[in-house]
Structures are given as C-alpha cells and as structure tokens.
Scaffold this active site. Structure first.
Site, PDB file in Angstrom:
ATOM      1  N   LYS A  63      71.818  46.617  42.252  1.00  0.00           N
ATOM      2  CA  LYS A  63      72.686  47.349  43.174  1.00  0.00           C
ATOM      3  C   LYS A  63      73.669  46.301  43.667  1.00  0.00           C
ATOM      4  O   LYS A  63      73.296  45.361  44.375  1.00  0.00           O
ATOM      5  CB  LYS A  63      71.871  47.914  44.332  1.00  0.00           C
ATOM      6  N   TYR A 120      68.812  43.995  44.749  1.00  0.00           N
ATOM      7  CA  TYR A 120      69.788  44.451  45.741  1.00  0.00           C
ATOM      8  C   TYR A 120      70.611  43.231  46.160  1.00  0.00           C
ATOM      9  O   TYR A 120      70.152  42.389  46.928  1.00  0.00           O
ATOM     10  CB  TYR A 120      69.052  45.077  46.920  1.00  0.00           C
TER      11      TYR A 120
END
Ligand code: HMN
Length: 289
Positions: free
Chosen positions: A161, A133
C-alpha cells in the site's frame, strides 16, 4: 484483491468507546452505497494507533461479521509491539481476512534488516499474506527500490500500500513487479496511480466519496484520462475542503449528516468544532455525497 478499498472509519463515542451499530452502518454504507471493492481495517483512518489491543480485535470481529464475505478484507496489524502485531495477525487470520497488512515500524530508527525481520516474523507466525504499508510522511521510513526488491523476494509479501508521491519509484515497482499488488494511497493522487497501472487504491475519503473515485478509476482503465482528470479536479476541490476542516472529523461528520451514527474521533484528536458543522452540511449538498 483489485479495485477500490475504503480505509475504514470507526465511530467512537465521547469516551473513546467503539459505537458498534455505527461501525456496522459504516461498513454497510461502504458496501451498499459507495460500492467499494474492499475494506482496509484498522489503518490510519481507523485511528488504529490510538486503540487498545482489545478494541482492535473488536473492530476486526464486527467488520468481518457485518461484511459476511461480501467484499475483500485487509487487516492492518502493524504495531511497534511485535507481539501485538502477531496476536492481531493470528486473530484476523482466524476470522478469514483475505490478507494482512502492516505499517513499517516507526518512531525508533529501525534498520532495514530489523524492518525485514518484523515482516518475516508476522508472516511466519500467522501464515497469512502480507501487504506492506508504506507511508513515509507519517512514519519517516522511506524504502528504496533495492529494499523493496529484497522484501518482494518473499512470496508471502503480496504487495504494497503505497502512500507516497514518488511516482518514479512507483513506476519502477510496477515495471519490475507486474504480479505484486500495488495500491495507491493518496486519494487526491488517485488518477496518477491509476494511469501508472496500480491494482487498486486504499483511501479514507472513499468512505464518503467512493462512487466518484470509482468513476476516476473506471475512466482510467478505459484510457479516458482527460475525462478522469475532470472528475479528479472536482474530487480534489472536495478533498481540499475536507483537509481544511479536519480530515477524520469531517469525514465522520459527513456520515453523521447522512444519518449514520459515525460518532467522533478519539482523543487526543479533537472533535469537530461545532461552528464547522454548517460547512460540512454544505459540502454534502454541493458535492451530492
Ligand atoms: C489508512 O491507513 O487508513 C489509509 O489507507 C491511509 C490513506 O493513505 C490516507 N492517508 C491518511 O489518512 C494519512 C489517505 O486516504 C488520505 O486520508 C487522503 O488521501 C487525504 O489526504
């Protein structure tokens, strides 16, 4: 694991306790009404960094139970406390989450070797897949291509992400790693991610505006970029208003207007100013949410 994932909102009461039925209803609304392909659980939009370990586990459990295997589930377990990240990772893995995700460790200026070891430890201890992330604006951690290269050598790191506006780096990643999953993180930039060939997108506003986002996504997949851009314009008019009124407060109020008990945000975030409620109601009508 492709398509649109809502970064799941979590309803809290005035005392910061999870409203279980509300959370179940938000899950159902995402699946049945917004028709999203998956849920990203305990991310920024879930106010994860304001919660206790027990609350995070409770959310993982309720979401998995309500989902009943219907859509893909990603568990964000990243924490500055690596022991907590491992504990949460094991818990979500046992519950059957399709992949883990972990925010890059933040606050202290960790070296890249420390960041890499953090991911390797979570993977080794849980045995699950990992989606990095990356959200430099909030963590202050900007990774270079060379650093992604090093991380992506690990087969268990299946993707990223990518919540950033650096489309040069995104393009480089896409070209170099056609088989890693890349998720676009900023909803207001969905079209740019989609035409760059990302595998999906993860965002907060899909909780209430998933259908419109899906139009942008589908139009891009069939090369109808000009039409997709029209929808992105309309979407960004909405996102601009949401950001003005207060992001998570407004998203929750939209759900409240829709009859879902979405509660409020957790302190130290402040609740929506009651004077703004009419403006939110107006958004629901104007944008047919
Ligand atoms: C999450 O972890 O909850 C989200 O996936 C993060 C996501 O990138 C969102 N970013 C933040 O909330 C900081 C976006 O969906 C963002 O809310 C949206 O683009 C509006 O700016």
């Amino acid at each position: 694991m492709k398509g649109l994932f809502s970064a799941l909102l979590v309803p809290f009461d005035e005392n910061g306790q999870i409203i279980e039925q509300g959370l179940r209803d938000v899950v159902r609304f995402n699946i049945d009404v917004q028709q999203i392909d998956g849920l990203y659980v305990n991310g920024s939009s879930g106010e994860n960094f304001l919660l206790s370990t027990e609350q995070k586990k409770q959310i993982f459990q309720i979401v998995s139970d309500e989902n009943k295997g219907k859509v893909k589930l990603i568990a964000q377990v990243g924490s500055l406390n690596l022991n907590e990240a491992i504990e949460l990772g094991k818990y979500a893995t046992e519950l059957g989450y399709d992949s883990l995700s972990a925010v890059t460790p933040f606050y202290y200026k960790f070296t890249f070797q420390e960041i890499k070891a953090y991911y390797e430890t979570i993977i080794r201890e849980t045995g699950n897949d990992m989606i990095i992330y990356a959200i430099p604006a909030l963590t202050g951690v900007s990774m270079s291509m060379a650093q992604f290269d090093e991380l992506f050598q690990n087969e268990k790191i299946i993707g990223v992400k990518y919540t950033d506006g650096n489309f040069f780096l995104l393009e480089r990643l896409r070209k170099q790693y056609p088989n890693k999953l890349i998720y676009s993180g900023f909803d207001e930039m969905l079209i740019y991610g989609a035409i760059s060939g990302v595998d999906g997108a993860i965002g907060s506003t899909y909780n209430v505006n998933g259908k419109q986002a899906k139009q942008i996504w589908d139009l891009c997949q069939t090369g109808k970029v000009a039409e997709a851009y029209e929808v992105q314009h309309k979407t960004n008019d909405l996102i601009e208003k949401i950001l003005e009124l207060g992001l998570y407060q407004t998203l929750k109020e939209i759900l409240n207007v829709k009859g879902i008990q979405a509660g409020t945000v957790k302190q130290p975030m402040s609740s929506l100013d009651p004077a703004k409620k009419d403006a939110v109601k107006h958004l629901v009508e104007k944008y047919e949410l």
